[in-house]
Write a protein that holds these residues in place. Structure first.
Motif, PDB file in Angstrom:
ATOM      1  N   ASP A   6     173.001  13.624 -52.879  1.00 27.33           N
ATOM      2  CA  ASP A   6     174.406  13.851 -52.535  1.00 27.33           C
ATOM      3  C   ASP A   6     174.522  14.876 -51.412  1.00 27.33           C
ATOM      4  OD1 ASP A   6     175.246  12.058 -54.463  1.00 27.33           O
ATOM      5  OD2 ASP A   6     175.639  13.618 -55.962  1.00 27.33           O
ATOM      6  N   VAL A   7     173.724  15.934 -51.504  1.00 23.42           N
ATOM      7  CA  VAL A   7     173.744  16.977 -50.472  1.00 23.42           C
ATOM      8  C   VAL A   7     173.242  16.401 -49.148  1.00 23.42           C
ATOM      9  CG1 VAL A   7     172.782  19.208 -49.767  1.00 23.42           C
ATOM     10  CG2 VAL A   7     173.541  18.865 -52.127  1.00 23.42           C
ATOM     11  N   ALA A   8     172.201  15.593 -49.201  1.00 18.42           N
ATOM     12  CA  ALA A   8     171.668  14.976 -47.977  1.00 18.42           C
ATOM     13  C   ALA A   8     172.715  14.078 -47.322  1.00 18.42           C
ATOM     14  CB  ALA A   8     170.414  14.184 -48.301  1.00 18.42           C
ATOM     15  N   GLN A   9     173.409  13.315 -48.139  1.00 15.83           N
ATOM     16  CA  GLN A   9     174.459  12.447 -47.609  1.00 15.83           C
ATOM     17  C   GLN A   9     175.605  13.286 -47.033  1.00 15.83           C
ATOM     18  OE1 GLN A   9     176.152   9.780 -50.494  1.00 15.83           O
ATOM     19  NE2 GLN A   9     176.917   8.404 -48.920  1.00 15.83           N
ATOM     20  N   ASP A  15     177.357  16.186 -40.064  1.00 15.60           N
ATOM     21  CA  ASP A  15     176.884  16.047 -38.678  1.00 15.60           C
ATOM     22  C   ASP A  15     177.776  15.087 -37.891  1.00 15.60           C
ATOM     23  OD1 ASP A  15     174.790  17.822 -39.075  1.00 15.60           O
ATOM     24  OD2 ASP A  15     173.308  16.233 -39.429  1.00 15.60           O
ATOM     25  N   GLN A  16     178.183  14.005 -38.521  1.00 16.24           N
ATOM     26  CA  GLN A  16     179.071  13.049 -37.857  1.00 16.24           C
ATOM     27  C   GLN A  16     180.437  13.677 -37.573  1.00 16.24           C
ATOM     28  OE1 GLN A  16     178.881   9.862 -40.710  1.00 16.24           O
ATOM     29  NE2 GLN A  16     177.217   8.833 -39.617  1.00 16.24           N
ATOM     30  N   GLU A  69     185.850  21.347 -44.241  1.00 17.39           N
ATOM     31  CA  GLU A  69     186.054  22.381 -45.256  1.00 17.39           C
ATOM     32  C   GLU A  69     185.863  21.817 -46.669  1.00 17.39           C
ATOM     33  OE1 GLU A  69     189.866  24.163 -44.583  1.00 17.39           O
ATOM     34  OE2 GLU A  69     189.285  24.896 -42.595  1.00 17.39           O
ATOM     35  N   ALA A  70     186.337  20.603 -46.901  1.00 15.96           N
ATOM     36  CA  ALA A  70     186.202  19.985 -48.223  1.00 15.96           C
ATOM     37  C   ALA A  70     184.728  19.721 -48.557  1.00 15.96           C
ATOM     38  CB  ALA A  70     187.003  18.684 -48.283  1.00 15.96           C
ATOM     39  N   ILE A  71     183.972  19.275 -47.577  1.00 16.58           N
ATOM     40  CA  ILE A  71     182.543  19.029 -47.806  1.00 16.58           C
ATOM     41  C   ILE A  71     181.823  20.333 -48.115  1.00 16.58           C
ATOM     42  CG2 ILE A  71     180.384  18.356 -46.672  1.00 16.58           C
ATOM     43  CD1 ILE A  71     181.981  16.175 -45.244  1.00 16.58           C
ATOM     44  N   VAL A  72     182.115  21.357 -47.334  1.00 19.17           N
ATOM     45  CA  VAL A  72     181.447  22.652 -47.546  1.00 19.17           C
ATOM     46  C   VAL A  72     181.833  23.232 -48.901  1.00 19.17           C
ATOM     47  CG1 VAL A  72     181.282  25.027 -46.700  1.00 19.17           C
ATOM     48  CG2 VAL A  72     181.175  23.119 -45.088  1.00 19.17           C
ATOM     49  N   PHE A  73     183.083  23.046 -49.302  1.00 23.29           N
ATOM     50  CA  PHE A  73     183.516  23.534 -50.608  1.00 23.29           C
ATOM     51  C   PHE A  73     182.782  22.807 -51.728  1.00 23.29           C
ATOM     52  CE2 PHE A  73     186.340  23.383 -54.323  1.00 23.29           C
ATOM     53  CZ  PHE A  73     186.522  24.747 -54.539  1.00 23.29           C
ATOM     54  N   ARG A  74     182.660  21.480 -51.591  1.00 26.39           N
ATOM     55  CA  ARG A  74     182.031  20.665 -52.637  1.00 26.39           C
ATOM     56  C   ARG A  74     180.510  20.794 -52.644  1.00 26.39           C
ATOM     57  NH1 ARG A  74     179.686  18.490 -56.088  1.00 26.39           N
ATOM     58  NH2 ARG A  74     179.996  16.455 -57.015  1.00 26.39           N
ATOM     59  N   PHE A  75     179.928  20.950 -51.441  1.00 21.43           N
ATOM     60  CA  PHE A  75     178.471  21.028 -51.298  1.00 21.43           C
ATOM     61  C   PHE A  75     178.100  22.250 -50.455  1.00 21.43           C
ATOM     62  CE2 PHE A  75     179.565  16.482 -51.543  1.00 21.43           C
ATOM     63  CZ  PHE A  75     178.821  16.108 -52.654  1.00 21.43           C
ATOM     64  N   PRO A  76     178.169  23.447 -51.011  1.00 22.95           N
ATOM     65  CA  PRO A  76     177.868  24.659 -50.235  1.00 22.95           C
ATOM     66  C   PRO A  76     176.465  24.642 -49.623  1.00 22.95           C
ATOM     67  CG  PRO A  76     178.679  25.231 -52.428  1.00 22.95           C
ATOM     68  CD  PRO A  76     178.529  23.748 -52.384  1.00 22.95           C
ATOM     69  N   ALA A  77     175.555  23.875 -50.196  1.00 25.47           N
ATOM     70  CA  ALA A  77     174.182  23.808 -49.681  1.00 25.47           C
ATOM     71  C   ALA A  77     174.118  23.214 -48.278  1.00 25.47           C
ATOM     72  CB  ALA A  77     173.307  23.007 -50.634  1.00 25.47           C
ATOM     73  N   MET A  79     175.485  24.215 -45.772  1.00 23.76           N
ATOM     74  CA  MET A  79     175.514  25.292 -44.776  1.00 23.76           C
ATOM     75  C   MET A  79     174.106  25.737 -44.392  1.00 23.76           C
ATOM     76  SD  MET A  79     178.555  25.349 -44.064  1.00 23.76           S
ATOM     77  CE  MET A  79     178.522  26.684 -42.882  1.00 23.76           C
ATOM     78  N   THR A  80     173.099  25.291 -45.126  1.00 24.98           N
ATOM     79  CA  THR A  80     171.706  25.617 -44.797  1.00 24.98           C
ATOM     80  C   THR A  80     171.037  24.397 -44.173  1.00 24.98           C
ATOM     81  OG1 THR A  80     171.003  25.013 -47.019  1.00 24.98           O
ATOM     82  CG2 THR A  80     171.517  27.327 -46.629  1.00 24.98           C
TER      83      THR A  80
END
Length: 92
Positions: A6-9, A15-16, A69-77, A79-80
């Motif tokens: 999920d994080v990879a996706q 990126d897109q 913002e929604a993606i970062v909130f749901r998948f904080p990982a 950001m690395t």
């Protein structure tokens, strides 16, 4: 915790979205420049049309930022991204 797939996706989608932000930002700059040029040339119809296009594009840009913002909130990982992408490329 989110599954690695999920994080990879999410990273791919992020990126897109980053690429879309770049494209929209450039299109906004172009529309605003064309609008300003048309105003100087006293071509009100063109200035209004390019101004309206810039406004619509800005709305799309805000929506893309909301998605980021929604993606970062749901998948904080996500950001690395740089670290994970590097480790995925290096088959140790």
């Amino acid at each position: 915790m989110a599954d690695d797939s999920d994080v990879a996706q999410a990273r791919i989608f992020l990126d897109q979205l980053d690429a879309e932000i770049d494209i929209l930002s450039q299109r906004i700059e172009t529309a605003e420049a064309l609008s300003a040029r048309a105003r100087k040339a006293r071509k009100r119809g063109q200035a209004d049309r390019f101004g309206a296009e810039a406004t619509a594009l800005r709305g799309e840009l805000y929506e893309v930022h909301r998605l980021v913002e929604a993606i970062v909130f749901r998948f904080p990982a996500v950001m690395t991204r740089g670290e994970s992408a590097q480790s995925a490329d290096d088959p140790a």
